[in-house]
Design an enzyme around this catalytic site. Structure first.
Site, short mmCIF file in Angstrom:
data_model
loop_
_atom_site.label_atom_id
_atom_site.label_comp_id
_atom_site.label_asym_id
_atom_site.label_seq_id
_atom_site.Cartn_x
_atom_site.Cartn_y
_atom_site.Cartn_z
N SER A 172 -51.36 46.31 25.85
CA SER A 172 -51.12 47.74 25.97
C SER A 172 -52.48 48.41 26.10
CB SER A 172 -50.39 48.25 24.73
OG SER A 172 -50.47 49.66 24.62
N TYR B 117 -50.26 49.32 15.31
CA TYR B 117 -49.94 48.82 16.64
C TYR B 117 -51.23 48.55 17.43
CZ TYR B 117 -47.95 48.62 21.35
OH TYR B 117 -47.59 48.23 22.62
#
Length: 230
Positions: free
Chosen positions: A133, A146
């Site tokens: 990501s 995250y």
């Protein structure tokens, strides 16, 4: 790599990027093992689903054994797509969610990759794609856990490619920006919208990487929507 008749494993196949990738691999003649917690709405003679939570090493081992039994041990492609994220400030995030993110996003890549590498080495061919990501390249407020997992994926991917490149194995890490998937169902600060990329966009990037000639290697690819809605 020529994809026809190659055996591929894709994790997190129930929907989104994983399912789009499976469909594109099947279109190119691959035999695909889909690993996930939920079976996708997909029927194809060359698609085999194995119920698997990548957080659980025993489930991963069993899925691998079943895949080898059904499709053979010459697995040429692994797409580590399974992942999840939760929002929360560093001081109030539930430690259980922290652990779940690391177990899924990082441990899962390790559990899956370690199984396919020996035969890839023997065949002097293989491609492992890790879906990270943009959170793997930068910090995002209230997404610290995250981001930490995706930064770990970056380090893991870079080390893997340097370990494996001389055995004919490519390792590519892809860093998508916002993609229109169910990932954001539990992220209250983000509203899914048409300005996001589509899962098929990321799948097409995966296919492009896989189809390159043997001595051409994508290490990192960052992709973002051109005109994201704010």
């Amino acid at each position: 790599m020529k994809l026809e008749n190659k055996v591929a494993i894709v994790t997190g196949v129930s929907k989104g990027i994983g399912l789009a990738t499976v469909k594109m691999l099947l279109e190119r003649g691959c035999k695909v093992a889909g690993w996930g917690r939920t079976s996708p709405d997909l029927s194809d003679d060359n698609f085999h689903f194995y119920k698997t939570d990548v957080r659980n090493i025993e489930e991963v081992n069993k899925a691998y054994e079943a895949t080898v039994q059904d499709l053979g041990e010459n697995i040429a492609i692994l797409v580590n797509n399974a992942g999840l994220g939760y929002e929360g400030g560093i001081e109030n995030l539930d430690p259980a969610l922290w652990r779940q993110m690391f177990e899924t996003n990082v441990d899962g890549i390790f559990y899956c990759s370690r199984l396919v590498i020996p035969n890839m080495k023997s065949n002097d061919e293989g491609h492992i794609i890790n879906i990270s990501s943009i959170a793997g390249n930068t910090g995002i407020p209230n997404m610290s856990a995250y981001c930490a997992t995706k930064h770990a994926v970056t380090g893991l991917s870079h080390s893997m490619y340097k370990e494996l490149r001389n055995f004919g194995i490519k390792v590519t890490c892809i860093y998508p920006g916002s993609v229109k998937t169910n990932f954001f169902d539990k992220i209250d600060s983000v509203e899914v919208n048409d300005g996001m990329m589509m899962p098929e966009d990321i799948a097409s990037t995966i296919i492009h990487c896989l189809e390159t000639q043997a001595n051409y290697h994508h290490v990192d690819i960052e992709v973002r929507p051109l005109k994201p809605k704010r």
